[in-house]
Write a protein that holds these residues in place. Structure first.
Motif, PDB file in Angstrom:
ATOM      1  N   SER A  85       7.961   8.190  -2.384  1.00 43.54           N
ATOM      2  CA  SER A  85       7.175   7.913  -3.591  1.00 43.54           C
ATOM      3  C   SER A  85       7.488   8.922  -4.683  1.00 43.54           C
ATOM      4  N   GLU A  86       7.740  10.156  -4.319  1.00 45.35           N
ATOM      5  CA  GLU A  86       8.215  11.213  -5.228  1.00 45.35           C
ATOM      6  C   GLU A  86       9.222  12.043  -4.442  1.00 45.35           C
ATOM      7  N   LEU A  90       3.692   9.770   1.036  1.00 41.22           N
ATOM      8  CA  LEU A  90       5.131   9.881   1.313  1.00 41.22           C
ATOM      9  C   LEU A  90       5.932   8.716   0.736  1.00 41.22           C
ATOM     10  N   PHE A  91       5.517   7.484   1.041  1.00 47.62           N
ATOM     11  CA  PHE A  91       6.267   6.298   0.641  1.00 47.62           C
ATOM     12  C   PHE A  91       5.305   5.228   0.142  1.00 47.62           C
ATOM     13  N   GLY A 120       0.807  -1.210   0.000  1.00 47.76           N
ATOM     14  CA  GLY A 120       0.000   0.000   0.000  1.00 47.76           C
ATOM     15  C   GLY A 120       0.838   1.256   0.000  1.00 47.76           C
ATOM     16  N   VAL A 121       0.199   2.349   0.397  1.00 45.48           N
ATOM     17  CA  VAL A 121       0.817   3.672   0.399  1.00 45.48           C
ATOM     18  C   VAL A 121       0.895   4.178   1.834  1.00 45.48           C
ATOM     19  N   TYR A 122       2.049   4.723   2.191  1.00 46.86           N
ATOM     20  CA  TYR A 122       2.248   5.325   3.499  1.00 46.86           C
ATOM     21  C   TYR A 122       2.088   6.834   3.367  1.00 46.86           C
ATOM     22  N   THR A 158       8.994   0.201  -1.787  1.00 49.81           N
ATOM     23  CA  THR A 158      10.341   0.662  -1.440  1.00 49.81           C
ATOM     24  C   THR A 158      10.684   0.393   0.022  1.00 49.81           C
ATOM     25  N   LYS A 159       9.815  -0.321   0.718  1.00 45.66           N
ATOM     26  CA  LYS A 159      10.061  -0.633   2.130  1.00 45.66           C
ATOM     27  C   LYS A 159      10.940  -1.885   2.211  1.00 45.66           C
TER      28      LYS A 159
END
Length: 133
Positions: free
Chosen positions: A74-75, A54-55, A43-45, A59-60
């Motif tokens: 994320s960007e 944010l992340f 998912g998205v953090y 990428t974790k």
């Protein structure tokens, strides 16, 4: 990115005491106590204070440092990096670019096998996870 500005009182009303201490006062949660340290949910953090992305879970990685670790935001413009000379160290602080909340620190050259050789060491209390559908 939309800028979020609130008074100190508004932040205090919105955030728990621990969230406020970390996000608005630059504190740190104890290692290995955060809810997302070992989470593998896709998912998205997002920023817990303002909801900005944010992340991403892609990428974790497990750095075994006691806090959630990501090798990239994320960007790039979703976070702001600031030199931090507190506690007798020179580090790079990571802040939310939208609301300027403290998230954690980023470290380089530690030998992790990641595409960026960076470790964004982020407090769980600074994040909310939006699971992937």
């Amino acid at each position: 990115m939309t800028k979020v500005t609130k008074s100190d009182q508004e932040w205090r009303e919105q955030l728990s005491p621990m969230e406020y201490a970390v996000l608005r006062e630059g504190g740190t949660e104890r290692a290995f106590t955060g809810e997302y340290t070992d989470t593998e949910t896709e998912g998205v953090y997002n920023c817990r204070a303002c909801g900005a992305e944010l992340f991403r879970s892609t990428t974790k990685f497990h750095s075994h440092c006691g806090w959630p670790s990501f090798y990239a935001p994320s960007e790039d413009d979703n976070v702001r990096l600031i030199e931090d000379r507190s506690h007798g160290m020179v580090r790079t602080e990571v802040r939310c670019a939208s609301c300027d909340s403290h998230l954690g620190h980023v470290f380089e050259g530690e030998g992790y096998a990641t595409p960026t050789d960076q470790r964004y060491c982020i407090n769980s209390v600074s994040l909310t996870l939006q699971p992937q559908d």
